[in-house]
Design a protein around this motif. Structure first.
Motif, PDB file in Angstrom:
ATOM      1  N   UNK A 152      -8.045  -0.838   9.218  1.00 35.83           N
ATOM      2  CA  UNK A 152      -8.545  -2.157   9.131  1.00 35.83           C
ATOM      3  C   UNK A 152      -7.640  -3.287  10.093  1.00 35.83           C
ATOM      4  N   UNK A 153      -6.474  -2.855  10.260  1.00 38.07           N
ATOM      5  CA  UNK A 153      -5.745  -3.634  11.070  1.00 38.07           C
ATOM      6  C   UNK A 153      -6.474  -3.746  12.465  1.00 38.07           C
ATOM      7  N   UNK A 154      -7.040  -2.759  12.928  1.00 36.99           N
ATOM      8  CA  UNK A 154      -7.624  -2.713  14.341  1.00 36.99           C
ATOM      9  C   UNK A 154      -8.827  -3.418  14.503  1.00 36.99           C
ATOM     10  N   UNK A 155      -9.551  -3.501  13.184  1.00 40.27           N
ATOM     11  CA  UNK A 155     -10.920  -4.044  13.137  1.00 40.27           C
ATOM     12  C   UNK A 155     -11.174  -5.569  13.402  1.00 40.27           C
ATOM     13  N   UNK A 158      -6.309   3.984   6.055  1.00 40.43           N
ATOM     14  CA  UNK A 158      -7.298   3.211   5.995  1.00 40.43           C
ATOM     15  C   UNK A 158      -6.854   1.658   6.311  1.00 40.43           C
ATOM     16  N   UNK A 159      -5.694   1.425   5.792  1.00 39.48           N
ATOM     17  CA  UNK A 159      -4.890   0.063   6.174  1.00 39.48           C
ATOM     18  C   UNK A 159      -4.601  -0.115   7.891  1.00 39.48           C
ATOM     19  N   UNK A 165      -3.727  10.474  -1.918  1.00 47.77           N
ATOM     20  CA  UNK A 165      -4.366   9.197  -1.901  1.00 47.77           C
ATOM     21  C   UNK A 165      -3.425   8.167  -1.275  1.00 47.77           C
ATOM     22  N   UNK A 166      -2.262   8.157  -1.455  1.00 49.38           N
ATOM     23  CA  UNK A 166      -1.499   7.215  -0.477  1.00 49.38           C
ATOM     24  C   UNK A 166      -1.635   7.411   0.999  1.00 49.38           C
ATOM     25  N   UNK A 167      -1.546   8.777   1.572  1.00 43.37           N
ATOM     26  CA  UNK A 167      -1.741   8.901   2.951  1.00 43.37           C
ATOM     27  C   UNK A 167      -3.328   8.406   3.297  1.00 43.37           C
ATOM     28  N   UNK A 219       1.851   3.289   8.067  1.00 45.03           N
ATOM     29  CA  UNK A 219       0.516   3.249   8.168  1.00 45.03           C
ATOM     30  C   UNK A 219       0.094   3.999   9.484  1.00 45.03           C
ATOM     31  N   UNK A 220       0.778   3.301  10.397  1.00 44.58           N
ATOM     32  CA  UNK A 220       0.299   4.149  11.929  1.00 44.58           C
ATOM     33  C   UNK A 220       0.386   5.863  11.897  1.00 44.58           C
ATOM     34  N   UNK A 221       1.418   6.142  11.385  1.00 48.39           N
ATOM     35  CA  UNK A 221       1.923   7.623  11.208  1.00 48.39           C
ATOM     36  C   UNK A 221       0.812   8.304  10.270  1.00 48.39           C
ATOM     37  N   UNK A 222       0.344   7.764   9.304  1.00 47.96           N
ATOM     38  CA  UNK A 222      -0.672   8.287   8.450  1.00 47.96           C
ATOM     39  C   UNK A 222      -1.964   8.318   9.103  1.00 47.96           C
TER      40      UNK A 222
END
Length: 415
Positions: free
Chosen positions: A412-415, A408-409, A401-403, A322-325
């Motif tokens: 959201x984790x930062x929000x 986006x995930x 779409x996967x990337x 997720x972080x890489x994307x």
């Protein structure tokens, strides 16, 4: 007739080299440069060019820097002459006025570089000279301006039309293979056995661009693995005990290493043409190939995460993906282009970010750069042109779409 001409040319060139090598000219290098620019005879010009290149090769860094400053400051354009020529051209746009403007706008050092290139093997020497210039002129505005002249000329001399694509195999000359080992910039080749595993099996390919003036020097090369499906890690792809498959069973071509070989050709783009040509050639050779992807490093990921104060755990595969994307999708330079240099290269070629893999490069370098994460850039031949145009015009990043979901995930984790 051609064969006879080639023989005569070779004999003459050898005699010519021997005859000129006996003579030396001890005048200052600046005087030799002035004579070369003013030379009207081909033989005298070649003799002078050889003297300059030979003398340059003996200089230390301080002397090379002084030589470059001479070219940058004493062989530059005359602003009044350019202005006058432009005014004349504006008053009457004729062939003569245009020629006069072109001559005024071109600094004499460009003609010097052209004349130096008359000598056999001079192209290689000039590439090495620019390598010195880039190293010594990094923080020098005058020398950086001089480099624009080298880059302008090299852009023409190393145009795609002059490049030759050659397959590299285990049967290639040992001297050439030694250079492949030395120039490999992505995944170090540890031994001759390691090189053999990358070249000899039926499901491995390697291609290099060469230039006729430097026929024994690769300019850039790409290593390709033929696989069934997408590989998840570089260690699996390069494993000693992996299962070799027949090339005609492969459905995927994986570009897992692209190495530029000549530092003196920095900024001269070969990779775009190389990948497209290799894709075309492999498609013809192996029609069963349906997918063309890279398995690429993400060299700026860890640096960016640390700069942003974001916590990461290399053992948490999903979070690392997720972080890489998110990094690949959102980290930008001031000009709006991706921060990651590998991403800039492939996205600029028209590829799309397809998948990311955690734990894909557990080497020391891989862990330091990207905590082990690697990325597939997909070259979809039906969309490459569209992707390239959108990226070039608006910096739009093509991604699966996967990337996008993974990125986006992370948001959201930062929000």
């Amino acid at each position: 007739m051609t064969f006879l001409a080639d023989i005569l040319s070779t004999v003459f060139e050898r005699r010519y080299r021997f005859r000129m090598s006996d003579k030396t000219d001890d005048r200052p290098l600046e005087a030799l440069v002035a004579d070369l620019i003013g030379a009207t005879g081909e033989v005298s010009g070649v003799t002078m060019a050889r003297q300059i290149l030979s003398r340059y090769a003996t200089l230390d860094d301080a002397e090379k820097q002084a030589f470059f400053h001479h070219l940058a400051e004493d062989l530059t354009i005359s602003v009044p002459a350019v202005r006058a020529a432009l005014e004349t051209y504006e008053m009457g746009q004729s062939k003569a006025s245009y020629r006069a403007f072109m001559e005024a706008a071109e600094p004499p050092r460009q003609e010097l570089i052209r004349r130096l290139n008359q000598v056999p093997d001079a192209t290689r020497s000039l590439v090495r000279m620019r390598e010195d210039l880039l190293r010594l002129g990094r923080d020098d505005d005058a020398l950086q301006a001089l480099d624009l002249d080298f880059r302008h000329l090299f852009g023409s001399w190393f145009n795609r039309g002059f490049l030759v694509l050659r397959p590299v195999s285990w049967e290639s000359p040992a001297q050439f293979l030694e250079k492949i080992i030395a120039y490999e910039a992505v995944h170090a080749i540890d031994s001759w056995d390691d090189l053999r595993r990358r070249l000899e099996p039926a499901d491995r390919r390697c291609f290099a661009f060469l230039h006729p003036a430097m026929p024994d020097e690769p300019l850039i090369f790409v290593e390709v693995a033929l696989t069934k499906g997408l590989p998840g890690s570089i260690q699996d792809l390069l494993a000693e005990n992996r299962e070799v498959i027949d090339a005609d069973r492969a459905d995927t071509a994986v570009f897992y290493s692209i190495s530029n070989c000549q530092e003196g050709l920095a900024g001269i783009s070969f990779g775009n043409s190389l990948i497209k040509q290799v894709v075309t050639d492999l498609s013809i050779e192996l029609p069963g190939l349906k997918t063309f992807v890279t398995l690429s490093p993400i060299p700026g990921l860890v640096r960016k995460l640390k700069a942003d104060g974001r916590q990461y755990d290399p053992t948490d595969d999903e979070k690392m993906r997720s972080l890489a994307a998110n990094y690949l999708m959102t980290a930008k330079r001031e000009d709006g282009l991706p921060l990651d240099p590998v991403a800039r290269f492939h996205l600029g070629n028209g590829a799309m970010i397809h998948q990311v893999h955690a734990g894909a490069d557990i080497s020391e370098k891989g862990m330091q750069q990207s905590a082990g994460v690697m990325v597939n850039y997909l070259y979809d031949l039906a969309k490459v042109t569209q992707n390239h145009e959108r990226f070039a015009s608006s910096h739009t990043i093509a991604a699966s779409s996967e990337i996008r979901s993974l990125s986006a995930a992370a948001e959201e984790a930062l929000a």
